[in-house]
Write an enzyme that holds these catalytic residues in place. Structure first.
Site, PDB file in Angstrom:
ATOM      1  N   SER A   1       0.848  -1.200   0.019  1.00 16.34           N
ATOM      2  CA  SER A   1       0.086   0.098  -0.022  1.00 16.34           C
ATOM      3  C   SER A   1       1.019   1.175  -0.170  1.00 16.34           C
ATOM      4  O   SER A   1       2.167   1.071   0.252  1.00 16.34           O
ATOM      5  CB  SER A   1      -1.016   0.048   1.281  1.00 16.34           C
ATOM      6  OG  SER A   1      -0.097   0.374   2.486  1.00 16.34           O
ATOM      7  N   ASP A   2       0.253   2.477  -0.471  1.00 14.25           N
ATOM      8  CA  ASP A   2       1.061   3.676  -0.062  1.00 14.25           C
ATOM      9  C   ASP A   2       0.798   3.861   1.251  1.00 14.25           C
ATOM     10  O   ASP A   2       0.045   3.402   2.263  1.00 14.25           O
ATOM     11  CB  ASP A   2       0.522   4.863  -1.206  1.00 14.25           C
ATOM     12  CG  ASP A   2       1.623   5.712  -1.308  1.00 14.25           C
ATOM     13  OD1 ASP A   2       2.497   5.880  -0.508  1.00 14.25           O
ATOM     14  OD2 ASP A   2       1.554   6.383  -2.406  1.00 14.25           O
ATOM     15  N   TRP A   3       1.630   5.014   1.777  1.00 10.72           N
ATOM     16  CA  TRP A   3       1.546   5.483   3.229  1.00 10.72           C
ATOM     17  C   TRP A   3       0.167   5.371   3.613  1.00 10.72           C
ATOM     18  O   TRP A   3      -0.641   6.458   3.423  1.00 10.72           O
ATOM     19  CB  TRP A   3       2.231   6.559   3.400  1.00 10.72           C
ATOM     20  CG  TRP A   3       2.465   6.952   4.921  1.00 10.72           C
ATOM     21  CD1 TRP A   3       1.607   7.704   5.600  1.00 10.72           C
ATOM     22  CD2 TRP A   3       3.563   6.899   5.474  1.00 10.72           C
ATOM     23  NE1 TRP A   3       2.036   7.804   6.882  1.00 10.72           N
ATOM     24  CE2 TRP A   3       3.136   7.545   6.937  1.00 10.72           C
ATOM     25  CE3 TRP A   3       5.008   6.376   5.503  1.00 10.72           C
ATOM     26  CZ2 TRP A   3       4.280   7.575   7.834  1.00 10.72           C
ATOM     27  CZ3 TRP A   3       5.852   6.423   6.494  1.00 10.72           C
ATOM     28  CH2 TRP A   3       5.636   6.975   7.669  1.00 10.72           C
TER      29      TRP A   3
END
Length: 755
Positions: A292-294
């Site tokens: 995932s992204d942050w």
């Protein structure tokens, strides 16, 4: 006869060698697969979920053990084998300390994978990725990524969150600096080159790192260029523009993919099974893992898609997001969700096995400390070979936009040169954005670069671009009031023959969360430029920026303009080499430069519309009432100190699966140079409307003065076809227009019929 015999033997030998290499690779993968399955069988559910958890570095790993708060909880998770990865931990000492806990204190001793945003170098910085793409030099781009991997691996990093292969068309978006521009064909080629550079020929070597294709998918189409904004695009755009670079990187064996913050068809990318399961892992057969992204997992709650963090964890895991970056969704809720039957344990098994496979491929199970070598860390950072590679990449990235009356190149020690602009004396801004691993004040400034070539110049700042402290995570304070340096700059210009004005954006004007509604020269710089022009119009404008800028006044009035981007560690040397003619500029724009921000998004491969021209000489056609439709500088544009002539275009369409084209390119200028020969295609009538032109081939060639070369292209079904809205790839017969030339707007035209 003997020559033919030995040629056949050589070909057979190559074929046998390739077959052996392929067989060896397959056997290696089989062995790794068996090891993964064996390890997975020993793991508890909690340990498998732990592999899916990534934490940001939360304490000094060489200091005291955390005794309270969130840090204590994360430390305990690490010791219990509930963490699979860290990001933003760098330095051999720090990485080694954490890796030892994972390997020597947890039940199964599974090593960690350490990730970092190694975007355009680590310590030694190459140009920002958009600038690198302007080189159109795939070999140099690959070498740039190779250098970055060597330095990053030397400080313990074995995974980069790069390359970004989002396609985008809006210069207001700050992250345009991080990708390869507006075209999917060029974007795919550049992305593959960077993956090869990062991952090398042997991922288990201690100087290679796993690459990450991001952001899947559609992130570059954030509405109005506003960061993290909604994305709403049709399936034709998704399949023909957004997907192709990602598909190319999967085919190049990229090891990881990062999903995106945005929604696609109303579903957040992190919880989007169509993107991650149907397309990426299903149709394309991606074997690596998705991160995932942050905190994008947690953001599904804010989007209004998940009711709470627990449901976000459920949606993300089931949709195919394998590793959760810093949202605490998996670590907090995934075990419980499996026990409740809302997430099948097979989903966890699949995700964990994908992550373990990459760790095996990196060689971390053979030697978890292979990236922890203090001698390499000392010897490889900022070393001379890396500086040379950075200089080569920087010079190739510069684009000459205008050069009236051959004002450039400058004459060494024979002209009185005024240098004006705060950016000329800046050693930090030229490093650009996304330089987490590097150090401030390590760029060669423009003034320092000029000193190597000439002593015949004087400097005046004119005006600051920004004031106060500068930070990656804080807004910039733009100077809009302090003109105290104007008079000094104007007086210097009056007594000089040539004025070199170094203007543009600070390095942190672009990057993540750096969207702009006005993409002109920030602050007082336009005012300064016009004030200097009034007393001395003999100006060379050097632009240092992370995005296309709208500069209609400069384009109309300034005789010479050099797009110098943010070129990294060797910025000043590269710029000076071009200004004084030590290097003949060869860059071409990977993104259209608008005349006005009101044209954004603007891109060359647009559709015709039903009313593209003013055929009836009235207002009822697709246009603006106050601006031209065309860009200020088009995609693929870039001048040289040489001049190139195109002739003898030939087209052989006898084989519909291999349409052959040739063109002769001659250097008719007085000096050696390089030219990027570009091929554009237009399908006149198709079951899905095609753009007015699409890049389908390019080749960068070197030509000595008065030399000519024949350049050949072959159009296969890959270049001739397209996707319909259902994702079916079609190749249809019909008439095609061809343009081969020096930019998307200039070249030799031809046509053929595909039968």
């Amino acid at each position: 006869m003997k020559k033919t015999k030995w040629t056949i033997i050589a070909i057979l030998a190559v074929l046998v060698l390739n077959a052996c290499n392929q067989k060896s690779s397959e056997l290696k993968q089989d062995v790794i697969g068996e090891k993964v399955e064996s390890l997975l069988a020993k793991m508890t559910l909690e340990e498998k979920v732990g592999q899916m958890v990534q934490y940001n570095g939360f304490y000094d790993a060489t200091g005291p053990v955390p005794t309270g708060g969130d840090a204590k909880k994360k430390y305990e998770d690490l010791r219990l084998g509930k963490v699979g990865s860290f990001l933003n931990v760098r330095g051999v000492e720090q990485v080694l300390a954490l890796q030892k806990i994972a390997v020597e204190e947890t039940r199964l001793g599974i090593p960690l994978i350490f990730g970092l945003d190694v975007i355009h170098g680590h310590k030694t910085l190459s140009p920002i990725p958009l600038a690198e793409a302007a080189s159109w030099d795939l070999q140099a781009i690959e070498q740039s990524a190779r250098t970055a991997a060597i330095e990053a691996s030397a400080v313990g990093i074995n995974w980069t969150f790069a390359p970004m292969v989002d396609i985008y068309r809006d210069a207001r978006w700050g992250r345009v600096m991080e990708g390869a521009g507006e075209d999917p064909y060029l974007g795919a080629k550049v992305g593959v080159a960077r993956v090869r550079g990062f991952q090398g020929d042997d991922l288990s070597a201690n100087n290679t790192i796993a690459a990450c294709a991001k952001h899947f998918a559609g992130y570059g189409f954030s509405e109005a260029g506003r960061e993290y904004n909604t994305v709403d695009i049709g399936t034709s755009t998704l399949y023909n523009i957004v997907f192709p670079p990602f598909k190319a990187l999967v085919e190049a064996d990229v090891k990881t993919v990062m999903n995106a913050f945005n929604i696609v068809n109303g579903v957040p990318a992190t919880g989007n099974s169509f993107l991650q399961r149907d397309i990426l892992k299903g149709e394309w057969g991606f074997k690596g893992f998705v991160v995932s992204d942050w905190a994008s997992g947690a953001e599904m709650v804010t989007h209004g898609y998940a009711r709470d963090l627990k449901e976000a964890a459920q949606f993300a895991a089931n949709a195919g997001s394998d590793m959760d970056m810093e949202s605490d969704a998996f670590v907090s809720h995934l075990v419980e969700l499996v026990k409740e039957g809302k997430v099948a344990e097979s989903v966890v098994d699949e995700a964990a096995s994908r992550i373990l496979r990459v760790k095996y491929e990196l060689g971390l199970f053979d030697d978890p400390y292979r990236y922890c070598d203090e001698i390499r860390e000392k010897d490889l950072l900022y070393n001379e070979a890396h500086q040379k590679a950075a200089l080569d990449m920087a010079r190739k990235s510069i684009v000459l936009l205008k050069n009236e009356n051959n004002l450039l190149p400058l004459q060494k020690n024979r002209q009185k040169i005024a240098v004006i602009g705060a950016l000329a004396n800046d050693k930090t801004s030229p490093l650009g954005s996304w330089r987490i691993g590097s150090d401030d004040s390590t760029a060669v400034s423009v003034l320092e670069g000029l000193m190597i070539h000439s002593s015949g110049f004087a400097y005046a700042k004119g005006a600051d671009v920004v004031t106060g402290p500068v930070s990656f995570v804080q807004e910039l304070n733009i100077n809009t009031t302090d003109r105290c340096g104007f008079n000094e700059a104007i007086n210097l210009a009056k007594r000089s023959e040539v004025v070199l004005m170094v203007l543009g954006e600070h390095g942190f004007h672009s990057g993540e969360a750096r969207s702009r509604t006005q993409i002109d020269l920030p602050g007082l710089q336009q005012e300064l430029l016009e004030a200097v022009y009034k007393v001395n119009p003999n100006i060379v404008l050097v632009l240092m920026n992370g995005r296309p800028l709208a500069l209609p006044w400069a384009a109309a009035n300034i005789p010479a303009i050099v797009e110098a981007w943010q070129l990294g560690t060797q910025s000043g040397n590269a710029i000076a080499d071009v200004l004084f003619g030590e290097y003949n500029p060869s860059g071409k724009l990977p993104m259209s430069f608008p005349r006005s921000v009101g044209q954004c998004p603007i891109y060359y491969n647009h559709f015709s519309t039903g009313r593209p021209t003013n055929a009836e000489e009235n207002v009822f056609w697709s246009h603006y009432t106050d601006e031209e439709n065309s860009p200020l500088f088009p995609f693929g544009f870039g001048l040289s100190y040489s001049e190139f002539d195109y002739s003898d275009l030939t087209i052989d369409d006898s084989d519909p699966k291999n349409v052959k084209l040739t063109v002769t390119v001659a250097n008719v200028g007085g000096i050696d140079g390089e030219e990027v020969v570009q091929l554009y295609l237009h399908d006149r009538a198709a079951s899905v409307v095609r753009p007015v032109k699409e890049l389908k081939g390019f080749e960068k060639i070197s030509l000595k003065a008065n030399e000519s070369k024949t350049v050949s292209f072959v159009l296969t079904e890959n270049e001739l076809g397209f996707y319909n809205g259902e994702g079916e790839f079609l190749v249809e017969p019909g008439e095609f227009d061809v343009l081969i030339g020096t930019s998307s707007q200039e070249g030799l035209a031809g046509s053929f019929v595909l039968k």
